[in-house]
Design a protein around this motif. Structure first.
Motif, mmCIF file in Angstrom:
data_model
loop_
_atom_site.group_PDB
_atom_site.id
_atom_site.type_symbol
_atom_site.label_atom_id
_atom_site.label_comp_id
_atom_site.label_asym_id
_atom_site.label_seq_id
_atom_site.Cartn_x
_atom_site.Cartn_y
_atom_site.Cartn_z
ATOM 1 N N VAL A 155 54.819 73.312 -41.268
ATOM 2 C CA VAL A 155 55.981 73.560 -40.406
ATOM 3 C C VAL A 155 55.899 72.523 -39.294
ATOM 4 N N LEU A 156 56.968 71.750 -39.145
ATOM 5 C CA LEU A 156 56.953 70.699 -38.119
ATOM 6 C C LEU A 156 58.085 70.902 -37.122
ATOM 7 N N ASN A 157 57.705 70.908 -35.866
ATOM 8 C CA ASN A 157 58.666 70.887 -34.760
ATOM 9 C C ASN A 157 58.425 69.524 -34.083
ATOM 10 N N PRO A 158 59.207 68.503 -34.436
ATOM 11 C CA PRO A 158 58.841 67.131 -34.049
ATOM 12 C C PRO A 158 59.163 66.798 -32.593
ATOM 13 N N SER A 159 58.818 67.688 -31.729
ATOM 14 C CA SER A 159 59.184 67.586 -30.333
ATOM 15 C C SER A 159 57.936 67.282 -29.509
ATOM 16 N N PRO A 160 57.924 66.354 -28.572
ATOM 17 C CA PRO A 160 59.051 65.506 -28.190
ATOM 18 C C PRO A 160 59.251 64.371 -29.199
ATOM 19 N N MET A 161 60.509 63.956 -29.338
ATOM 20 C CA MET A 161 60.853 62.905 -30.290
ATOM 21 C C MET A 161 60.410 61.560 -29.734
ATOM 22 N N LEU A 162 59.363 61.002 -30.297
ATOM 23 C CA LEU A 162 58.858 59.698 -29.862
ATOM 24 C C LEU A 162 59.006 58.733 -31.036
ATOM 25 N N SER A 163 58.719 57.453 -30.772
ATOM 26 C CA SER A 163 58.949 56.469 -31.839
ATOM 27 C C SER A 163 57.999 56.679 -33.031
ATOM 28 N N ASN A 164 56.882 57.398 -32.819
ATOM 29 C CA ASN A 164 55.946 57.606 -33.938
ATOM 30 C C ASN A 164 56.554 58.456 -35.057
ATOM 31 N N ILE A 165 57.671 59.141 -34.759
ATOM 32 C CA ILE A 165 58.315 59.996 -35.775
ATOM 33 C C ILE A 165 58.682 59.169 -37.016
ATOM 34 N N ASP A 166 58.981 57.901 -36.802
ATOM 35 C CA ASP A 166 59.371 57.055 -37.938
ATOM 36 C C ASP A 166 58.265 57.002 -38.998
ATOM 37 N N ASP A 167 57.012 57.228 -38.593
ATOM 38 C CA ASP A 167 55.889 57.149 -39.547
ATOM 39 C C ASP A 167 55.567 58.504 -40.172
ATOM 40 N N PHE A 168 56.270 59.573 -39.769
ATOM 41 C CA PHE A 168 55.938 60.895 -40.296
ATOM 42 C C PHE A 168 56.453 61.040 -41.731
ATOM 43 N N PRO A 169 55.600 61.498 -42.665
ATOM 44 C CA PRO A 169 56.075 61.729 -44.035
ATOM 45 C C PRO A 169 56.850 63.051 -44.098
ATOM 46 N N LEU A 170 58.083 63.023 -43.630
ATOM 47 C CA LEU A 170 58.853 64.268 -43.460
ATOM 48 C C LEU A 170 59.117 64.992 -44.781
ATOM 49 N N HIS A 171 59.102 64.232 -45.899
ATOM 50 C CA HIS A 171 59.360 64.879 -47.191
ATOM 51 C C HIS A 171 58.232 65.855 -47.575
ATOM 52 N N LYS A 172 57.091 65.771 -46.879
ATOM 53 C CA LYS A 172 55.970 66.684 -47.179
ATOM 54 C C LYS A 172 56.052 67.981 -46.364
ATOM 55 N N VAL A 173 57.051 68.058 -45.505
ATOM 56 C CA VAL A 173 57.186 69.221 -44.609
ATOM 57 C C VAL A 173 57.997 70.306 -45.323
ATOM 58 N N SER A 174 57.507 71.554 -45.255
ATOM 59 C CA SER A 174 58.244 72.665 -45.885
ATOM 60 C C SER A 174 59.374 73.145 -44.997
ATOM 61 N N LEU A 175 59.067 73.269 -43.706
ATOM 62 C CA LEU A 175 60.056 73.808 -42.766
ATOM 63 C C LEU A 175 60.080 72.928 -41.524
ATOM 64 N N LEU A 176 61.277 72.412 -41.237
ATOM 65 C CA LEU A 176 61.467 71.550 -40.076
ATOM 66 C C LEU A 176 62.285 72.347 -39.058
ATOM 67 N N VAL A 177 61.782 72.436 -37.829
ATOM 68 C CA VAL A 177 62.510 73.192 -36.798
ATOM 69 C C VAL A 177 62.877 72.222 -35.675
ATOM 70 N N VAL A 178 64.175 72.033 -35.469
ATOM 71 C CA VAL A 178 64.653 71.028 -34.513
ATOM 72 C C VAL A 178 65.813 71.577 -33.686
ATOM 73 N N ASN A 179 66.039 70.969 -32.529
ATOM 74 C CA ASN A 179 67.282 71.276 -31.825
ATOM 75 C C ASN A 179 68.329 70.238 -32.239
ATOM 76 N N GLU A 180 69.538 70.403 -31.721
ATOM 77 C CA GLU A 180 70.641 69.544 -32.174
ATOM 78 C C GLU A 180 70.382 68.069 -31.883
ATOM 79 N N LEU A 181 69.832 67.823 -30.694
ATOM 80 C CA LEU A 181 69.581 66.447 -30.288
ATOM 81 C C LEU A 181 68.513 65.804 -31.162
#
Ligand code: RIB
Length: 294
Positions: A155-181
């Motif tokens: 489960v990933l809550n990618p907060s705070p959104m920093l530039s390192n997010i580009d390297d996250f293998p998001l396809h391996k995440v089962s549940l992504l929890v984000v706000n609209e922004l």
């Protein structure tokens, strides 16, 4: 369901101010509080208060034992929390009269984990356990890769959104929890309508469950087959700090109990509606009884 939460432990310094300080301005605050915070610690406390079994993986300075004690008192298993020589992470938080806030973070001990530390901490985790992550600790992408290889649910809550997010293998995440922004940033576009948002989420994350918090409009669960929205509770907002963390903790605990997605969204919205009526981070998280009484 056993949940490992590799997340930040911060000391939050919270100032109530007439307005958020402007460049070059010196501003007096009307109140000051020091409380336990950090998205990781807040989410662990929310999970424990909601009845989940949560093991926190984190670090703070040896002299801040009180922070570990508060986590334990809330019901969080702290066997994997270490006191270290680095300074504890901290946050300087201004909250204005409209309940807007702004936060300056110092990572400190939260940034001291290397990939081996994370895999060592997770050595007792077995396939099917959950790993919860935010983006305030070091080497999150490595944690995702390790957990996916160990067949943990992520489960990933990618907060705070920093530039390192580009390297996250998001396809391996089962549940992504984000706000609209955060969703806009991940999608690299603004969605004008809910329909557009659902379409774009399905395109970008075809195999992932995505929960989007929509502030006053509630929250939505989106996956390839379903789109479930629940309304927010209308309350007088004092401080939104840790509201998202509270939402996530109660949402995930409900999922762990086998409740429906809709029931989990409602639990999250109820809990966060109570949190926003109080000043503070972990100190604003309600108990399960208070949420049930709503
Ligand atoms: O989500 C709220 C948290 O963000 C605060 O407790 C602060 O420590 C920052 O990490």
């Amino acid at each position: 369901m056993k949940i490992y939460n590799y997340g930040a432990i911060n000391i939050d310094h919270i100032y109530q101010v007439p307005h958020l300080v402007k460049p070059g301005e010196t501003l007096s605050s009307s109140s000051y509080q020091q409380v336990l915070g950090g998205k990781g610690a807040n989410q662990s406390i929310a999970l424990a208060k909601a009845g989940a079994q949560v093991l926190h993986i984190g670090r703070c300075n040896k002299s801040d034992q009180w922070a570990i004690e508060q986590l334990s008192q809330a019901g969080v298993n702290c066997d994997l929390v270490e006191g270290v020589d680095q300074p504890s992470g901290h946050a300087i938080i201004q909250v204005d009269q409209q309940a807007e806030n702004c936060i300056v973070l110092f990572g400190g001990a939260n940034q001291s984990f290397d990939p081996d530390d994370i895999s060592t901490a997770l050595k007792s985790a077995v396939a099917g356990d959950w790993l919860l992550l935010q983006n305030e600790c070091s080497n999150i992408a490595d944690a995702v890769n390790f957990a996916a290889a160990a067949q943990l649910k992520i489960v990933l809550n990618p907060s705070p959104m920093l530039s390192n997010i580009d390297d996250f293998p998001l396809h391996k995440v089962s549940l992504l929890v984000v706000n609209e922004l955060e969703l806009q940033q991940l999608l690299q576009r603004k969605c004008d309508t809910k329909e557009k948002m659902v379409e774009q989420v399905r395109k970008a994350f075809p195999d992932t469950d995505v929960v989007v918090t929509l502030g006053a409009q509630g929250a939505m669960w989106i996956n390839a087959d379903e789109q479930i929205q629940v309304d927010a509770y209308v309350v007088e907002v004092v401080d939104t700090t840790a509201a998202g963390d509270t939402f996530l903790g109660f949402l995930l605990a409900a999922i762990g109990r086998g409740e429906s997605k809709k029931a989990a969204l409602i639990a999250g919205c109820k809990a966060s509606s109570l949190a926003v009526q109080r000043l503070g981070a972990s100190s604003s998280i309600p108990t399960a009884d208070q949420v049930a009484a709503l």
